[in-house]
Design an enzyme around this catalytic site. Sequence first.
Site, PDB file in Angstrom:
ATOM      1  N   GLY A 113      -8.795  40.480  29.109  1.00  9.95           N
ATOM      2  CA  GLY A 113      -9.380  40.879  30.368  1.00  9.95           C
ATOM      3  C   GLY A 113     -10.553  39.986  30.745  1.00  9.95           C
ATOM      4  O   GLY A 113     -10.588  38.792  30.443  1.00  9.95           O
ATOM      5  N   SER A 114     -11.550  40.588  31.362  1.00  7.00           N
ATOM      6  CA  SER A 114     -12.654  39.799  31.922  1.00  7.00           C
ATOM      7  C   SER A 114     -13.576  39.175  30.892  1.00  7.00           C
ATOM      8  O   SER A 114     -14.416  38.348  31.258  1.00  7.00           O
ATOM      9  CB  SER A 114     -13.468  40.666  32.889  1.00  7.00           C
ATOM     10  OG  SER A 114     -12.701  40.985  34.031  1.00  7.00           O
ATOM     11  N   THR A 115     -13.456  39.543  29.618  1.00  6.69           N
ATOM     12  CA  THR A 115     -14.253  38.825  28.622  1.00  6.69           C
ATOM     13  C   THR A 115     -13.857  37.352  28.590  1.00  6.69           C
ATOM     14  O   THR A 115     -14.670  36.494  28.253  1.00  6.69           O
ATOM     15  CB  THR A 115     -14.099  39.427  27.208  1.00  6.69           C
ATOM     16  OG1 THR A 115     -12.720  39.400  26.825  1.00  6.69           O
ATOM     17  CG2 THR A 115     -14.621  40.857  27.157  1.00  6.69           C
TER      18      THR A 115
END
Length: 497
Positions: A221-223
């Site tokens: 995801g956004s990591t």
Amino acid sequence: MERQIRRLGAGLLVLFLLLLAQINYIQVFAADRLENDPANANRLLKAEYAVNRGKILANDGRTVLASSRRSAGDLRYQRRYPQGPRYAHATGFYSFVFGRTELEQSYNDFLSGRAPELLPQTLTDLILGRDKQGATIVTTLDPEIQQAAEEAAVAEPGDVAIAAIDPATGDVLALVAEPSYDPNLLAAQDGEVVRATWDELNADPDKPLVSRASDELFPPGSTFKIVTASAALENGFGPESVWPNPRELDLPLTDETLENFGGSHCSGGAATITLAEALRQSCNVTFGQIGLELGAEALAEQARLYGFTAEPGQDLVPFDIPWVSGVFPEPETFEQRTPAIALSAIGQQDVAANPLQMALVSAAIGNGGVLMEPRLVTEVRDPSGRVIAEYGPEEFSRPLSPENAAALTDMMVSVVQSGTGTAAQIPGVEVAGKTGTAQHGDGADPHAWFTSFAPADVPRVAVAVIVLDGGSLGSEATGGQVAAPIAKAVMEAALGA
């Protein structure tokens, strides 16, 4: 006289040929039969378990993770794990039925006393009539941090995995995955108990024998946006570079669009947004555009520098135990799938990682752009306590220049100070971090992620956390709500805060 000598020589030759034939028969023709002879196998097993196998210790040199004790059964020594499930995914198990795993396997030559460095000790034991002794392995695992990570993981419903690393050395301070298992049951000397435990563990759909912290892959995801941000910085787009800020991004060659989390409009609906602000607010649309602008080659190159491979099983980064590194596909796979570049730039589509991988990414950023190899063992000691092998820190790569690492650190600090990661704030400590909420499978609740390091200026710990299927919040979960508080607890333990 000569006749007697000839007869003697002929006799010796016959004896030699008979001996040679016997040796060849045993080593070649009868080898399989002898090897599979149950009685012979039992003798080999007894010989193996007659060794006082060496200890596995935590980094304080006192906390015992694995040791051996005298057994009342047919096998002289039995392996025991005083901490139970807490370190199981690092130590592995030593079973007379199912063999060895993890550190028990990787350092078996030392633990079993077979390493050449232990030959003097082995000869001494033989002369004095003592049981053969193995060497002691000293790990990097910190008991306080490991306990804090375990307690934080158990407190959150569902499956949780955590990795904590010292950015300057690569030392793995904690490696926790829930659910875990008790290696003592697999080390038992009752075959029925061992097999029943094995069958139960393998039948469990949560797969407790597999560490979610290092052995499985999930969409980050956004990591992953910190990897994309790294690529942008390294390709000349600074923190204040300006990008269009539409509500949604039309993906090329398709009717599909990419939206921000919750369909929101970043930066209050302004026409443009900076790279730094896009990271603070975790704007999918902006990072999708960045991915398309940079292209698959730039993203793949950046990912490789952080240790991501083209496909599972091609691990670039060495580690003391088997692990599965993150995956970012070869650029050629995107040629007919241009929209996939935008989706991969936000950690979806073709990207996969685990907490150990994402902890390495954060650690490299905090370490001035230098990625150290993860290290689980620092030294080996013989039974008298003398150090016979040492393993120092090793640099793996330099994904970022020091200047860009400092810039990205500031951007990640803003995420925790006033962005999506405020739940990771520690009073008196500047924390750098990035949240992630990863979609996976139709109808499945999202995985919640957080990756971070602290203190931001001279970090002593980097932590990555995944809470599978949103944990207690399920479909409503975000990385900032669910994973960030867990990372905070682990960082506090590491910093003594």
